[in-house]
Design a protein around this motif. Structure first.
Motif, PDB file in Angstrom:
ATOM      1  N   PRO A  73      43.307  32.520 118.665  1.00 40.82           N
ATOM      2  CA  PRO A  73      43.478  32.893 120.078  1.00 40.82           C
ATOM      3  C   PRO A  73      44.633  32.181 120.815  1.00 40.82           C
ATOM      4  CG  PRO A  73      41.377  31.710 119.747  1.00 40.82           C
ATOM      5  CD  PRO A  73      42.002  31.907 118.387  1.00 40.82           C
ATOM      6  N   PRO A 120      33.188  39.283 112.854  1.00 42.49           N
ATOM      7  CA  PRO A 120      32.679  39.309 111.470  1.00 42.49           C
ATOM      8  C   PRO A 120      32.339  37.878 111.037  1.00 42.49           C
ATOM      9  CG  PRO A 120      35.076  39.345 111.470  1.00 42.49           C
ATOM     10  CD  PRO A 120      34.646  39.132 112.897  1.00 42.49           C
ATOM     11  N   ASN A 121      31.907  37.694 109.811  1.00 42.55           N
ATOM     12  CA  ASN A 121      31.890  36.330 109.264  1.00 42.55           C
ATOM     13  C   ASN A 121      32.509  36.331 107.874  1.00 42.55           C
ATOM     14  OD1 ASN A 121      29.807  36.822 107.336  1.00 42.55           O
ATOM     15  ND2 ASN A 121      28.223  36.257 108.785  1.00 42.55           N
ATOM     16  N   THR A 122      32.659  35.145 107.304  1.00 45.18           N
ATOM     17  CA  THR A 122      33.446  35.038 106.064  1.00 45.18           C
ATOM     18  C   THR A 122      32.776  35.718 104.863  1.00 45.18           C
ATOM     19  OG1 THR A 122      32.539  32.825 105.766  1.00 45.18           O
ATOM     20  CG2 THR A 122      34.776  32.967 106.616  1.00 45.18           C
TER      21      THR A 122
HETATM   22  N1  LIG Z   1      37.225  32.310 109.764  1.00 46.78           N
HETATM   23  C1  LIG Z   1      36.111  32.782 110.279  1.00 46.78           C
HETATM   24  O1  LIG Z   1      34.956  32.449 109.861  1.00 46.78           O
HETATM   25  C2  LIG Z   1      36.177  33.789 111.384  1.00 46.78           C
HETATM   26  C3  LIG Z   1      37.340  33.965 112.084  1.00 46.78           C
HETATM   27  N2  LIG Z   1      37.381  34.861 113.108  1.00 46.78           N
HETATM   28  C4  LIG Z   1      38.600  35.023 113.871  1.00 46.78           C
HETATM   29  O2  LIG Z   1      39.535  35.712 113.063  1.00 46.78           O
HETATM   30  C5  LIG Z   1      40.863  35.340 113.418  1.00 46.78           C
HETATM   31  C6  LIG Z   1      41.649  35.036 112.156  1.00 46.78           C
HETATM   32  O3  LIG Z   1      40.979  34.033 111.441  1.00 46.78           O
HETATM   33  P1  LIG Z   1      41.575  33.463 110.088  1.00 46.78           P
HETATM   34  O4  LIG Z   1      41.948  34.581 109.165  1.00 46.78           O
HETATM   35  O5  LIG Z   1      40.626  32.422 109.653  1.00 46.78           O
HETATM   36  O6  LIG Z   1      42.927  32.818 110.714  1.00 46.78           O
HETATM   37  P2  LIG Z   1      44.177  32.019 110.103  1.00 46.78           P
HETATM   38  O7  LIG Z   1      44.589  31.065 111.168  1.00 46.78           O
HETATM   39  O8  LIG Z   1      43.878  31.500 108.740  1.00 46.78           O
HETATM   40  O9  LIG Z   1      45.301  33.153 109.930  1.00 46.78           O
HETATM   41  C7  LIG Z   1      45.922  33.708 111.044  1.00 46.78           C
HETATM   42  C8  LIG Z   1      47.119  34.520 110.558  1.00 46.78           C
HETATM   43  O10 LIG Z   1      47.715  35.125 111.698  1.00 46.78           O
HETATM   44  C9  LIG Z   1      49.131  35.040 111.562  1.00 46.78           C
HETATM   45  N3  LIG Z   1      49.720  35.098 112.905  1.00 46.78           N
HETATM   46  C10 LIG Z   1      49.707  34.159 113.874  1.00 46.78           C
HETATM   47  N4  LIG Z   1      50.317  34.608 114.985  1.00 46.78           N
HETATM   48  C11 LIG Z   1      50.737  35.862 114.701  1.00 46.78           C
HETATM   49  C12 LIG Z   1      51.452  36.840 115.435  1.00 46.78           C
HETATM   50  N5  LIG Z   1      51.850  36.619 116.687  1.00 46.78           N
HETATM   51  N6  LIG Z   1      51.717  38.043 114.835  1.00 46.78           N
HETATM   52  C13 LIG Z   1      51.317  38.284 113.558  1.00 46.78           C
HETATM   53  N7  LIG Z   1      50.641  37.365 112.814  1.00 46.78           N
HETATM   54  C14 LIG Z   1      50.353  36.185 113.377  1.00 46.78           C
HETATM   55  C15 LIG Z   1      49.385  33.747 110.847  1.00 46.78           C
HETATM   56  O11 LIG Z   1      50.629  33.875 110.176  1.00 46.78           O
HETATM   57  P3  LIG Z   1      51.737  32.688 110.182  1.00 46.78           P
HETATM   58  O12 LIG Z   1      51.158  31.664 109.239  1.00 46.78           O
HETATM   59  O13 LIG Z   1      52.951  33.351 109.668  1.00 46.78           O
HETATM   60  O14 LIG Z   1      51.833  32.197 111.595  1.00 46.78           O
HETATM   61  C16 LIG Z   1      48.191  33.709 109.857  1.00 46.78           C
HETATM   62  O15 LIG Z   1      48.499  34.358 108.644  1.00 46.78           O
HETATM   63  C17 LIG Z   1      40.725  34.135 114.378  1.00 46.78           C
HETATM   64  O16 LIG Z   1      40.969  34.544 115.690  1.00 46.78           O
HETATM   65  C18 LIG Z   1      39.278  33.705 114.236  1.00 46.78           C
HETATM   66  O17 LIG Z   1      38.747  33.247 115.453  1.00 46.78           O
HETATM   67  C19 LIG Z   1      36.328  35.662 113.425  1.00 46.78           C
HETATM   68  C20 LIG Z   1      35.165  35.527 112.729  1.00 46.78           C
HETATM   69  C21 LIG Z   1      34.973  34.568 111.697  1.00 46.78           C
END
Ligand SMILES: NC(=O)C1=CN([C@@H]2O[C@H](COP(=O)(O)OP(=O)(O)OC[C@H]3O[C@@H](n4cnc5c(N)ncnc54)[C@H](OP(=O)(O)O)[C@@H]3O)[C@@H](O)[C@H]2O)C=CC1
Ligand SMILES: O=C(O)[C@@H]1CCC=N1
Length: 272
Positions: A73, A120-122
């Motif tokens: 976020p 969702p969850n993992t």
């Molecule tokens: N992990 C969990 O258990 C859960 C997570 N979530 C939510 O899911 C979302 C993603 O989680 P997760 O996969 O763990 O996150 P990560 O932080 O592991 O991955 C986020 C990805 O987003 C990319 N990114 C960041 N900013 C931008 C942008 N402006 N445009 C395009 N890509 C971007 C990053 O790329 P780069 O490295 O190039 O910046 C990175 O690959 C979060 O908001 C989290 O709150 C929801 C439910 C469960």
């Protein structure tokens, strides 16, 4: 729905992509993925799932029927400002970003933009997620139907009110971590008592899996099932007594409350 773009290629995006591709909800050729910087990760997902990397020289954001926001976020304000210039008001925006409301996106993207918020969850990775969706003001039935079908590929989907999203996050979004913490402690004890680690890990996972399936399949409520395990003055009763005496029940309640409160707190940073 013809073309789908993931903005953010972290583990949550991958879990959803793998479900969609494996269950053939959409062909990989219709799915695109974009990171802010990490291009190696994009290439990894392209090779693994037969999807496409977003190519800024030939792809444009307004060519997608649906965009899934899958980043953290933190800098969502900047993401929205950029998106608003590049998308059109009919595109469905799905956010899996925790704590940020559909209202926030309605306010910061186009007027009447259809927004669906997803938690969702993992366990999505193995098609066992408990996933909630809440529906923005401008969403049409076709959007809901497609989103439910897509998310059914990664587990069970519940449609809930937006106001319930923080408690859903505190329980189901964060929940896998609580159970893993519980399992870590049990595993340590089992190994201290000379059980081989493979056996320990398997028996603990099987015990949790069996208990969860009993709740889902037996129609009994957890309190009744708990009583079936505990004979008067037996080992389980002694264990439950210790759990209570050492604050087990309170610890569970406080963990969920803290996670729910934190989700609300983060959400307030994105008030409209
Ligand atoms: N992990 C969990 O258990 C859960 C997570 N979530 C939510 O899911 C979302 C993603 O989680 P997760 O996969 O763990 O996150 P990560 O932080 O592991 O991955 C986020 C990805 O987003 C990319 N990114 C960041 N900013 C931008 C942008 N402006 N445009 C395009 N890509 C971007 C990053 O790329 P780069 O490295 O190039 O910046 C990175 O690959 C979060 O908001 C989290 O709150 C929801 C439910 C469960
Ligand atoms: O803790 C987090 O940031 C996310 C929200 C739900 C699970 N993981």
């Amino acid at each position: 729905m013809n073309r789908l773009l993931f903005l953010g290629a972290g583990p949550m995006a991958e879990a959803i992509i793998s479900g969609i591709v494996r269950k053939e909800i959409m062909p990989g050729t219709s799915i695109y993925v974009k990171n802010r910087q990490n291009q190696d990760r994009i290439e990894e997902l392209v090779a693994k799932y037969g999807i496409n990397g977003f190519n800024p020289e030939k792809d444009q954001l307004d060519q997608f029927d649906m965009i899934i926001l899958a980043m953290q976020p933190n800098d969502i304000g900047e993401v929205c400002r950029d998106l608003k210039q590049k998308i059109h008001p009919q595109q469905l925006i799905i956010s899996i970003i925790s704590s940020v409301s559909t209202e926030y996106f309605e306010e910061h993207l186009h007027q009447q933009q259809p927004i669906i918020r997803v938690m969702p969850n993992t366990s999505s990775t193995i098609n066992e997620s408990a996933t909630a969706i809440s529906i923005g003001k401008y969403v049409e039935e076709k959007h809901v139907n497609f989103t439910k079908t897509m998310l059914a590929a990664i587990g069970t989907v519940y449609v809930i009110e937006e106001s319930k999203m923080d408690i859903f996050t505190g329980i189901a979004g964060c929940g896998p971590a609580y159970f893993y913490a519980f399992m870590e402690q049990m595993e340590t004890l089992a190994v201290e008592h000379d059980l081989p680690i493979e056996l320990a890990r398997n028996m603990i996972a099987q015990t949790i899996l069996g208990s969860a399936k009993m709740v889902l399949l037996s129609d009994e409520d957890p309190m009744v099932l708990r009583k079936h395990v505990a004979a008067p003055n037996g080992p389980t009763e002694a264990g439950l007594f210790a759990l209570e005496a050492f604050g087990g029940k309170k610890a569970i309640i406080e963990a969920v409350k803290a996670a729910t409160e934190r989700s609300k707190e983060i959400g307030k940073l994105f008030n409209v």
